[in-house]
Design a protein around this motif. Structure first.
Motif, PDB file in Angstrom:
ATOM      1  N   GLU A   1      -8.284 -23.501  59.832  1.00 42.76           N
ATOM      2  CA  GLU A   1      -8.010 -24.828  60.374  1.00 42.76           C
ATOM      3  C   GLU A   1      -9.276 -25.556  60.819  1.00 42.76           C
ATOM      4  O   GLU A   1      -9.223 -26.726  61.204  1.00 42.76           O
ATOM      5  CB  GLU A   1      -7.023 -24.723  61.542  1.00 42.76           C
ATOM      6  CG  GLU A   1      -5.610 -24.361  61.091  1.00 42.76           C
ATOM      7  CD  GLU A   1      -4.624 -24.276  62.230  1.00 42.76           C
ATOM      8  OE1 GLU A   1      -5.059 -24.296  63.416  1.00 42.76           O
ATOM      9  OE2 GLU A   1      -3.417 -24.178  61.954  1.00 42.76           O
ATOM     10  N   LYS A   2     -10.426 -24.903  60.750  1.00 38.80           N
ATOM     11  CA  LYS A   2     -11.692 -25.574  61.040  1.00 38.80           C
ATOM     12  C   LYS A   2     -12.023 -26.564  59.929  1.00 38.80           C
ATOM     13  O   LYS A   2     -11.518 -26.456  58.804  1.00 38.80           O
ATOM     14  CB  LYS A   2     -12.829 -24.559  61.142  1.00 38.80           C
ATOM     15  CG  LYS A   2     -12.765 -23.616  62.324  1.00 38.80           C
ATOM     16  CD  LYS A   2     -13.964 -22.664  62.289  1.00 38.80           C
ATOM     17  CE  LYS A   2     -13.957 -21.684  63.429  1.00 38.80           C
ATOM     18  NZ  LYS A   2     -15.125 -20.756  63.374  1.00 38.80           N
ATOM     19  N   THR A   3     -12.901 -27.498  60.215  1.00 41.00           N
ATOM     20  CA  THR A   3     -13.393 -28.379  59.156  1.00 41.00           C
ATOM     21  C   THR A   3     -14.484 -27.661  58.363  1.00 41.00           C
ATOM     22  O   THR A   3     -15.077 -26.683  58.835  1.00 41.00           O
ATOM     23  CB  THR A   3     -13.989 -29.680  59.726  1.00 41.00           C
ATOM     24  OG1 THR A   3     -15.168 -29.362  60.481  1.00 41.00           O
ATOM     25  CG2 THR A   3     -12.985 -30.408  60.615  1.00 41.00           C
ATOM     26  N   VAL A   4     -14.746 -28.162  57.171  1.00 40.56           N
ATOM     27  CA  VAL A   4     -15.857 -27.629  56.373  1.00 40.56           C
ATOM     28  C   VAL A   4     -17.155 -27.700  57.177  1.00 40.56           C
ATOM     29  O   VAL A   4     -17.934 -26.745  57.212  1.00 40.56           O
ATOM     30  CB  VAL A   4     -15.990 -28.399  55.049  1.00 40.56           C
ATOM     31  CG1 VAL A   4     -17.316 -28.084  54.358  1.00 40.56           C
ATOM     32  CG2 VAL A   4     -14.821 -28.085  54.126  1.00 40.56           C
ATOM     33  N   ALA A   5     -17.377 -28.829  57.835  1.00 37.85           N
ATOM     34  CA  ALA A   5     -18.605 -29.008  58.621  1.00 37.85           C
ATOM     35  C   ALA A   5     -18.722 -27.956  59.721  1.00 37.85           C
ATOM     36  O   ALA A   5     -19.806 -27.408  59.972  1.00 37.85           O
ATOM     37  CB  ALA A   5     -18.646 -30.406  59.220  1.00 37.85           C
ATOM     38  N   ASP A   6     -17.610 -27.644  60.393  1.00 38.78           N
ATOM     39  CA  ASP A   6     -17.629 -26.629  61.450  1.00 38.78           C
ATOM     40  C   ASP A   6     -17.955 -25.250  60.879  1.00 38.78           C
ATOM     41  O   ASP A   6     -18.726 -24.479  61.466  1.00 38.78           O
ATOM     42  CB  ASP A   6     -16.273 -26.579  62.162  1.00 38.78           C
ATOM     43  CG  ASP A   6     -16.049 -27.772  63.074  1.00 38.78           C
ATOM     44  OD1 ASP A   6     -17.042 -28.412  63.480  1.00 38.78           O
ATOM     45  OD2 ASP A   6     -14.882 -28.061  63.380  1.00 38.78           O
ATOM     46  N   LEU A   7     -17.365 -24.927  59.731  1.00 35.08           N
ATOM     47  CA  LEU A   7     -17.611 -23.624  59.111  1.00 35.08           C
ATOM     48  C   LEU A   7     -19.060 -23.485  58.658  1.00 35.08           C
ATOM     49  O   LEU A   7     -19.675 -22.422  58.814  1.00 35.08           O
ATOM     50  CB  LEU A   7     -16.657 -23.419  57.942  1.00 35.08           C
ATOM     51  CG  LEU A   7     -15.191 -23.184  58.354  1.00 35.08           C
ATOM     52  CD1 LEU A   7     -14.258 -23.456  57.190  1.00 35.08           C
ATOM     53  CD2 LEU A   7     -15.004 -21.764  58.874  1.00 35.08           C
ATOM     54  N   VAL A   8     -19.601 -24.555  58.109  1.00 31.40           N
ATOM     55  CA  VAL A   8     -21.013 -24.518  57.709  1.00 31.40           C
ATOM     56  C   VAL A   8     -21.895 -24.316  58.945  1.00 31.40           C
ATOM     57  O   VAL A   8     -22.837 -23.518  58.920  1.00 31.40           O
ATOM     58  CB  VAL A   8     -21.402 -25.809  56.957  1.00 31.40           C
ATOM     59  CG1 VAL A   8     -22.914 -25.876  56.736  1.00 31.40           C
ATOM     60  CG2 VAL A   8     -20.675 -25.880  55.615  1.00 31.40           C
ATOM     61  N   ASN A   9     -21.566 -24.997  60.004  1.00 30.65           N
ATOM     62  CA  ASN A   9     -22.340 -24.858  61.239  1.00 30.65           C
ATOM     63  C   ASN A   9     -22.230 -23.437  61.806  1.00 30.65           C
ATOM     64  O   ASN A   9     -23.220 -22.865  62.300  1.00 30.65           O
ATOM     65  CB  ASN A   9     -21.847 -25.863  62.273  1.00 30.65           C
ATOM     66  CG  ASN A   9     -22.675 -25.850  63.541  1.00 30.65           C
ATOM     67  OD1 ASN A   9     -23.857 -26.153  63.541  1.00 30.65           O
ATOM     68  ND2 ASN A   9     -22.043 -25.482  64.649  1.00 30.65           N
ATOM     69  N   ASP A  10     -21.049 -22.840  61.701  1.00 34.37           N
ATOM     70  CA  ASP A  10     -20.822 -21.507  62.266  1.00 34.37           C
ATOM     71  C   ASP A  10     -21.486 -20.388  61.460  1.00 34.37           C
ATOM     72  O   ASP A  10     -21.965 -19.406  62.043  1.00 34.37           O
ATOM     73  CB  ASP A  10     -19.316 -21.220  62.343  1.00 34.37           C
ATOM     74  CG  ASP A  10     -18.613 -22.019  63.424  1.00 34.37           C
ATOM     75  OD1 ASP A  10     -19.308 -22.640  64.259  1.00 34.37           O
ATOM     76  OD2 ASP A  10     -17.367 -22.035  63.425  1.00 34.37           O
TER      77      ASP A  10
END
Length: 202
Positions: free
Chosen positions: A184-193
């Protein structure tokens, strides 16, 4: 008349959420060109499921943009999260049939797309500390000037790991909760993580 390709390549800053992309993808027949990718610097990972040859439409598109040198990592499945045992071995993901399929795709791509060169890397030979090895090898290939593709499902979650079940009460429920939280995260959040180690990821 054949349906036009719908290949999507999302940026590392995209606000799309993989769970919603998945719903859209499963609304009809899934073709190779329908499986979306995320561009993280010169690394390309899938956002959802993929088919046997889903990376070939990506090569077709990139080759027309002048990208000719690729390293393609193969030989495994992808999960959310990926399970690792107590000594660091990735478990339940390796599949030699994928290496065979992608070797055929490698030959097909180099025959069809002028000037394209593809090096194929079997990930199953490095099961222990898989993510550390992937980071090192991916960086090396990018720094050599290659574009890198991970061919397995849910490549965006490759660096998301969880320990194997050792009989802990509630393990299965916790694993499902983690999966829901991640997807449920955004792509941007996953890339950041997970992907800040990629050279020039944005």
């Amino acid at each position: 008349m054949p349906t036009a390709p719908t290949l999507r390549v999302l940026s590392a800053r995209d606000a799309a959420r993989p769970n919603l992309i998945n719903l859209s993808l499963h609304s009809g027949p899934v073709r190779d060109q329908d499986c979306p990718w995320v561009k993280i610097g010169k690394l390309y990972v899938s956002a959802t499921i993929v088919g046997d040859n889903s990376w070939l439409p990506l090569i077709s598109r990139l080759s027309k943009e002048g990208v000719k040198q690729y390293t393609v990592f193969t030989g495994r499945h992808g999960n959310i999260p990926n399970i690792v045992d107590s000594v660091g071995n990735a478990t339940g993901i390796f599949d030699p049939s994928h290496t065979k399929e992608d070797a055929a795709g490698q030959q097909r791509a180099m025959a069809e797309f002028p000037g394209v060169q593809i090096a194929l890397v079997d990930t199953s030979t490095n099961a222990r500390f898989q993510t550390q090895w992937l980071k090192r090898e991916t960086r090396n290939q990018i720094l050599k000037g290659h574009s890198v593709i991970y061919t397995w499902c849910y490549g965006l979650f490759t660096m998301c790991e969880a320990p194997s079940d050792t009989g802990t009460p509630g393990y299965a429920s916790a694993l499902r909760s983690n999966q829901t939280y991640q997807i449920e995260k955004t792509v941007a959040d996953l890339v950041n993580d997970y992907w800040g180690w990629v050279p020039n990821p944005i």
